[in-house]
Each structure stands twice: as structure tokens, then as C-alpha cells.
Design an enzyme around this catalytic site. Structure first.
Site, PDB file in Angstrom:
ATOM      1  N   TYR A 125      -7.644   0.060  -7.682  1.00 43.25           N
ATOM      2  CA  TYR A 125      -9.093  -0.166  -7.626  1.00 43.25           C
ATOM      3  C   TYR A 125      -9.651  -0.848  -8.866  1.00 43.25           C
ATOM      4  O   TYR A 125     -10.852  -1.076  -8.952  1.00 43.25           O
ATOM      5  CB  TYR A 125      -9.818   1.160  -7.366  1.00 43.25           C
ATOM      6  CG  TYR A 125      -9.568   1.655  -5.964  1.00 43.25           C
ATOM      7  CD1 TYR A 125      -8.297   2.079  -5.590  1.00 43.25           C
ATOM      8  CD2 TYR A 125     -10.567   1.665  -5.013  1.00 43.25           C
ATOM      9  CE1 TYR A 125      -8.052   2.514  -4.312  1.00 43.25           C
ATOM     10  CE2 TYR A 125     -10.323   2.099  -3.725  1.00 43.25           C
ATOM     11  CZ  TYR A 125      -9.057   2.526  -3.377  1.00 43.25           C
ATOM     12  OH  TYR A 125      -8.803   2.950  -2.105  1.00 43.25           O
ATOM     13  N   LYS A 172       3.897   8.375  -5.157  1.00 43.27           N
ATOM     14  CA  LYS A 172       4.950   7.583  -4.516  1.00 43.27           C
ATOM     15  C   LYS A 172       5.967   7.193  -5.601  1.00 43.27           C
ATOM     16  O   LYS A 172       6.373   6.027  -5.730  1.00 43.27           O
ATOM     17  CB  LYS A 172       4.309   6.340  -3.854  1.00 43.27           C
ATOM     18  CG  LYS A 172       5.228   5.512  -2.990  1.00 43.27           C
ATOM     19  CD  LYS A 172       5.593   6.167  -1.676  1.00 43.27           C
ATOM     20  CE  LYS A 172       6.647   5.336  -0.952  1.00 43.27           C
ATOM     21  NZ  LYS A 172       7.197   6.049   0.228  1.00 43.27           N
ATOM     22  N   ASP A 205       3.744   9.673   1.779  1.00 40.95           N
ATOM     23  CA  ASP A 205       4.002   9.485   3.215  1.00 40.95           C
ATOM     24  C   ASP A 205       4.335  10.817   3.868  1.00 40.95           C
ATOM     25  O   ASP A 205       3.843  11.142   4.956  1.00 40.95           O
ATOM     26  CB  ASP A 205       5.101   8.433   3.468  1.00 40.95           C
ATOM     27  CG  ASP A 205       6.212   8.454   2.450  1.00 40.95           C
ATOM     28  OD1 ASP A 205       6.045   9.086   1.389  1.00 40.95           O
ATOM     29  OD2 ASP A 205       7.262   7.835   2.678  1.00 40.95           O
ATOM     30  N   ASP A 229      -8.236   8.121  -1.579  1.00 39.56           N
ATOM     31  CA  ASP A 229      -9.150   7.460  -0.642  1.00 39.56           C
ATOM     32  C   ASP A 229      -8.671   7.695   0.787  1.00 39.56           C
ATOM     33  O   ASP A 229      -9.421   8.123   1.670  1.00 39.56           O
ATOM     34  CB  ASP A 229      -9.158   5.959  -0.981  1.00 39.56           C
ATOM     35  CG  ASP A 229     -10.312   5.219  -0.324  1.00 39.56           C
ATOM     36  OD1 ASP A 229     -11.076   5.840   0.425  1.00 39.56           O
ATOM     37  OD2 ASP A 229     -10.434   3.997  -0.559  1.00 39.56           O
ATOM     38  N   ASP A 233     -10.001  10.767   3.946  1.00 45.11           N
ATOM     39  CA  ASP A 233     -10.444  10.473   5.319  1.00 45.11           C
ATOM     40  C   ASP A 233      -9.597  11.259   6.321  1.00 45.11           C
ATOM     41  O   ASP A 233     -10.100  11.779   7.318  1.00 45.11           O
ATOM     42  CB  ASP A 233     -10.352   8.968   5.620  1.00 45.11           C
ATOM     43  CG  ASP A 233     -11.641   8.219   5.237  1.00 45.11           C
ATOM     44  OD1 ASP A 233     -12.243   8.578   4.207  1.00 45.11           O
ATOM     45  OD2 ASP A 233     -12.035   7.280   5.964  1.00 45.11           O
TER      46      ASP A 233
END
Ligand code: NAI
Length: 333
Positions: A125, A172, A205, A229, A233
Site C-alpha cells: 500500500y 506468506k 492461504d 484488507d 472482508d
């Protein structure tokens, strides 16, 4: 004690509708607040040439607390995200997103109670993209020790203060060995100062699958910006959708409270937006300002209305308008 003045951005899309709804409820609940309200976003730009007027920044810098409704960010063109800009400008590094099931909202997942700590100032970002040649773009991901340290520390501090049992680091680092590897290393360094709280880590993941298969295993979660982010959601999907997920964005000197959802252009102007996520964000603001009783009164009223069900908005299976929902919350306050 003098009334606290807060800055309010009305945003665009459903932003103005849900802002007006929330201010009505805050006033009806007797919140000890004054408001300095500004229009911001694309419409403001077209009308007056600035996405955020200078007076709005000055107000934020005077009041240090911002209640911000969603702002549209065009994809792949035009201005960079105002949301990202505000988080950077005021160093609002800790984005805290509590996803808690409400038994009155029917979903396949009851009893979910997850708090996501999303690092808010770096990762992809930073918005540094570079054209290498006609067919190649590079995007820069930045992870620093300092930013990782403070978000991990805040997650553990929150866990301790709220009687939480576990903090999970999401990363990750199997692929991004240096950047996410640093985040993960810092997480475990910080965790050593909190022996009373279990610390574990998982790859993003795998977490995406586990959150759907068994969300109850998660308690507090901390992660770099992009994963935060996306997974917030996902978390909203577990508890009934984006209309129900609030957030605070905290830094050393400023605090901003906003819903996790965006400006929902598909339903803007229809009078059916669910203002709950933004209202609960306002409750987080009241709690931050020490107005616990007022926040609790609003939360109780919302719970009763959701429970009744007759005044729920369409996103959570009802047929009521925003106004009908808000009127009922106010009636039951
Ligand atoms: P969105 O969150 O605005 O909407 C996604 C879906 O959820 C839509 O179907 C929408 O109708 C529904 N939804 C969202 N909030 C709702 C509510 N309160 N009540 C009922 N239904 C609701 O995501 P989308 O469409 O990807 O983004 C729209 C714009 O918002 C984009 O420009 C995006 O960049 C911006 N955005 C702004 C944010 C902010 O200001 N903090 C955060 C996320 C997106």
C-alpha cells in the site's frame, strides 16, 4: 467537562446517507459530542477542486479524532486512495477490526469472535509502482522492523487488556522469505514479552481456508496490510456481511473510525444501506473517548432491533429502509 469536538467526513456513495443516520443516533443517544462535518471525495473535488478541503485537514489536526464514512477510489486511474493517504498522513498504523457474530443475524457461523489487527502504513500500500518496459510493471512491498513491531505489540497489548487467549500471525514467509519473514520474526520477538498469551503463526492461504472451515480457532490475528484488507472482508462474510464490520485506525496522535466497507455505489441513493458497521465504528469512537455508557446504550438498542428483525436492511435479509432501521434504534434507545 467540555464537550469533545470530532471531525466527520461524509464521503461519497452511501457515505452521506450513513453519516446522517449515525449522527442522528448519536444525538438521540445523548453523545457528549460536537461535530465539524465536511464533504470529501469525488463530488467535492468536482465542486471545489479538492478531494479533502483544507479546512477539513485543519479540523482533524485540531480535534485529533475523525469519524470517516467511505470514499470511492476509482480502480486503475485517477487519484490514489484517500483512505490510504489519510492513514499514512496521520500515521494511523493500527487498523483494528472486530468481527463478532450477533446471534440475531443468521449465518452458518455463530459464535465467531475474531479481532484483526491490520498493519496500516506499509506493505504494497505504499503505492510505489514502476513501469520497467511496456509489458512489465513492478510494485514495491515494504515491511519494516519498526512498523511490524508496533502493530504486533498493539495486538498483544489488546489481547492482554481484553482477556484474549491467543494471537495468530498471518504471513506468506514461505515465499516472501525476507519481507514477511521479518514480520514473522518480529512477531515472535514481541510475543516473548507476553508469556500469558499463546502465539502462533499461519500462512495466509491456509488461513483463508481455515477461517471458513473453523473460524472459532481464531482469536486475535495480526498481519501485514494486504492480508488484513482481504481477510477482514472474509471475516465480515462470516458474521453477516460488510454492513456489520466496524474498525478503528489508531496512531500515536490521531484516531480515525470508519466502517470496513466501501462506498457501495451499487446501492447508493436507494435508502437501503446498512449503517450498522459505521454506527459500531462510532461506538468504538465513543469508547475511545471514554463515553462508555452512551456506546453501551446504542449497542443495546441495535441488538434489540436486530433481534426483532422487522427493521433489518436487505443486506442482512430484511426489507426495511435505512431510515426505518434508524428510527427503530432511536425509539428503543
Ligand atoms: P464495497 O464495500 O463498497 O461494497 C461491496 C458490496 O457490499 C456491495 O455489493 C455493497 O452493496 C455491499 N455493501 C457494502 N457496504 C454495505 C452497507 N453498509 N450496507 C449494505 N450493503 C453494503 O466495495 P466495492 O464495491 O469494492 O468498493 C466501492 C468503492 O469503495 C471503491 O471505490 C473502493 O475503492 C471504495 N472503498 C472505500 C473504503 C473506505 O472508504 N474505507 C473501503 C473499501 C472500499
Amino acid at each position: 467537562m467540555a464537550k469533545k469536538t470530532v471531525t466527520v467526513f461524509r464521503g461519497d456513495g452511501i457515505g452521506p446517507e450513513i453519516t446522517d443516520a449515525v449522527i442522528r443516533i448519536l444525538n438521540a443517544a445523548g453523545a457528549d459530542l460536537d461535530y465539524e462535518i465536511y464533504n470529501v471525495g469525488e463530488a467535492e473535488y468536482e465542486a471545489h477542486g479538492a478531494l479533502i478541503p483544507e479546512e477539513a485537514f485543519a479540523s482533524m489536526e485540531r480535534n485529533h479524532v475523525l469519524l470517516k464514512s467511505p470514499i470511492t477510489t476509482p480502480v486503475g486511474r485517477g487519484f490514489r486512495s484517500l483512505n490510504v493517504f489519510l492513514r499514512k498522513k496521520y500515521d494511523l498504523y493500527a487498523n483494528i477490526r472486530p468481527a463478532k457474530s450477533n446471534h440475531a443475524v443468521k449465518t452458518p457461523f455463530q459464535g465467531v469472535d475474531i479481532v484483526i489487527f491490520r498493519e496500516n502504513t506499509e506493505d504494497l500500500y505504499v503505492g510505489v509502482e514502476e513501469q520497467i518496459d511496456q509489458d512489465t510493471i513492478h510494485a514495491t512491498k515494504i515491511i519494516t522492523r519498526g512498523a511490524s513491531r508496533r502493530i504486533c505489540r498493539d495486538a498483544f497489548e489488546y489481547a492482554r487488556a481484553h482477556g484474549r487467549k491467543k494471537v495468530t500471525c498471518v504471513h506468506k514467509a514461505n515465499i516472501l522469505k525476507m519481507s514477511d519473514g521479518l514480520f514473522r520474526d518480529v512477531f515472535y520477538e514481541i510475543s516473548a514479552g507476553y508469556p500469558d498469551i499463546e502465539a502462533d503463526d499461519k500462512i495466509v492461504d491456509n488461513v483463508s481456508m481455515q477461517m471458513v472451515m473453523n473460524p472459532w480457532q481464531f482469536d486475535v490475528m495480526v498481519m501485514p496490510n494486504l492480508y488484513g484488507d482481504m481477510l477482514s472482508d472474509l471475516a465480515s462474510g462470516l458474521i453477516g456481511g460488510l454492513g456489520l464490520l466496524p474498525s478503528s485506525n489508531l496512531g500515536e496522535n490521531y484516531a480515525m473510525f470508519e466502517a470496513v466497507h466501501g462506498s457501495a455505489p451499487d446501492i447508493a441513493g436507494k435508502g437501503i444501506a446498512n449503517p450498522t458497521a459505521f454506527l459500531w465504528s462510532a461506538c468504538m469512537m465513543l469508547e475511545y473517548l471514554g463515553q462508555m455508557e452512551c456506546a453501551a446504550r446504542i449497542r443495546r438498542s441495535v441488538d434489540r432491533v436486530l433481534e426483532e428483525g422487522a427493521f433489518n436492511t436487505p443486506d442482512i435479509g430484511g426489507t426495511a429502509t435505512t431510515e426505518e432501521y434508524v428510527n427503530e434504534i432511536i425509539r428503543l434507545l
